[in-house]
Design an enzyme around this catalytic site. Sequence first.
Site, PDB file in Angstrom:
ATOM      1  N   ARG A   1      15.960  -5.691   2.257  1.00  0.00           N
ATOM      2  CA  ARG A   1      16.054  -5.451   3.462  1.00  0.00           C
ATOM      3  C   ARG A   1      17.303  -6.085   3.783  1.00  0.00           C
ATOM      4  NH1 ARG A   1       9.867  -5.069   5.279  1.00  0.00           N
ATOM      5  NH2 ARG A   1       9.257  -2.388   5.095  1.00  0.00           N
TER       6      ARG A   1
ATOM      7  N   LYS B   1      -5.614   9.713   1.200  1.00  0.00           N
ATOM      8  CA  LYS B   1      -6.576  10.806   2.065  1.00  0.00           C
ATOM      9  C   LYS B   1      -5.615  11.164   2.965  1.00  0.00           C
ATOM     10  CE  LYS B   1      -9.392   6.490   3.330  1.00  0.00           C
ATOM     11  NZ  LYS B   1      -8.997   5.537   4.472  1.00  0.00           N
TER      12      LYS B   1
ATOM     13  N   GLY C   1       6.081   4.274   1.393  1.00  0.00           N
ATOM     14  CA  GLY C   1       5.381   2.999   0.876  1.00  0.00           C
ATOM     15  C   GLY C   1       5.283   2.991  -0.613  1.00  0.00           C
TER      16      GLY C   1
ATOM     17  N   GLY D   1       6.672   4.632   7.760  1.00  0.00           N
ATOM     18  CA  GLY D   1       6.145   5.410   8.681  1.00  0.00           C
ATOM     19  C   GLY D   1       6.867   6.354   9.412  1.00  0.00           C
TER      20      GLY D   1
END
Length: 395
Positions: A38, A200, A352, A375
């Site tokens: 990062r 999910k 991720g 996200g």
Amino acid sequence: MSKLTIEQLTDIENKKILLRVDFNVPINDQKQVTDTTRLKAALPTIRYLLKRKAKVILLSHFGRPKGQPNDKYSLKPVVSVLEELLGQEVSFSPTLLGSVAEVAIANLKPGGCILMENVRFYPQETDNEQQFAKELAALADYYVNDAFGTAHRAHASTEGVTHYFTKSACGFLMKKELEYLLPLATSPEPPFVAIVGGAKVKDKIQLLSKLLDVANALLIGGGMAYSFLHVQGYKIGNSILDADNLHLCEELFAKAKSQNKKIYLPIDHVVATSFSNDVPTQIVEGDIPDGSLGMDIGPKTIALYQQALANVKTVFWNGPMGVFEMSNFQKGTFSIGETLAQSNAKTVVGGGDSVNAINQAGLGDKISHISTGGGASLELLQGNKLPGIEALTEV
Ligand code: AMP
């Protein structure tokens, strides 16, 4: 893109730039930064500003200190790593506001750089408190946001602050993210195939539905595939089932049918008798026997998906094809990663676990774009507006 970019900020010499970065890096108990990805991702923007003799004020969050100063979440350990990467001194301010911060910033020379302490030490940050945002903005002349990973949050340092600057621009990292991701959400070059895996149905259904609108085909893998297979009447043994959300699977099938699009599902599976790496595995086609659970896509599915990915122009991938954290069930995920790495298509990986898998396999430099914001990238692809981007100056 209609937002002001860093290259369009012309008069930056001698100006103070508040640069929101994402320095949310892993730091171990010995206060060492264990992964500099990062920090390196922010370097082009920092170097660009320093070279043009701006005074760079770096602002970031780190971890979840819940609005309290906490040494565990101090950004201080980042300073020496950043100094090494930049090849110049970086000063540090232990506070964001007040005389200590003001003096530290006043001491900056043109081409100088300061890192401010964790913005989340202040509860006003996540509350997006306007007075706090105004005080942050008073630290600098212009604002640049390069923290794509937090652009989906309306926080003081990502959204509130922009209301008090005359110019708020995106940095190079943010710009690259938008250049790759925005077209995927609206007009990707066809044929466009999207691969979505993960655990999910509920977490990914909005993404799947949105991608179906723009993709020529969807390839589904991972734990969520078993809910779709169950709806199609297959036996899935003890595989993970999102029982409350089967209607969402049915709705997606109906939508695909109405749009004449193809949804690919696994045709064979690597199964185990328990959710473990230490039990025997087996490859089964079609139905999964009672007492077994699907842990990865099988070799025929890998071949089928590779075929579906041949000759496409654009690929987006989010979510692993199996329980890739366990060595017995990595093959599906890594094979898809290899296929993307060898593809001539524009390949974009976001989210991720698929990013981890690509990096673990050492394939990072063979992918057109790996999104730094899990996200945020999914929100964007789902067609949602990101507050941190919306707030930047319109051009
Ligand atoms: P997500 O964050 O939704 O992308 O889900 C990633 C998680 O899905 C990883 O931790 C995987 O281990 C898990 N996963 C993938 N395939 C399966 C599977 N067949 N059964 C259970 N979990 C799975």
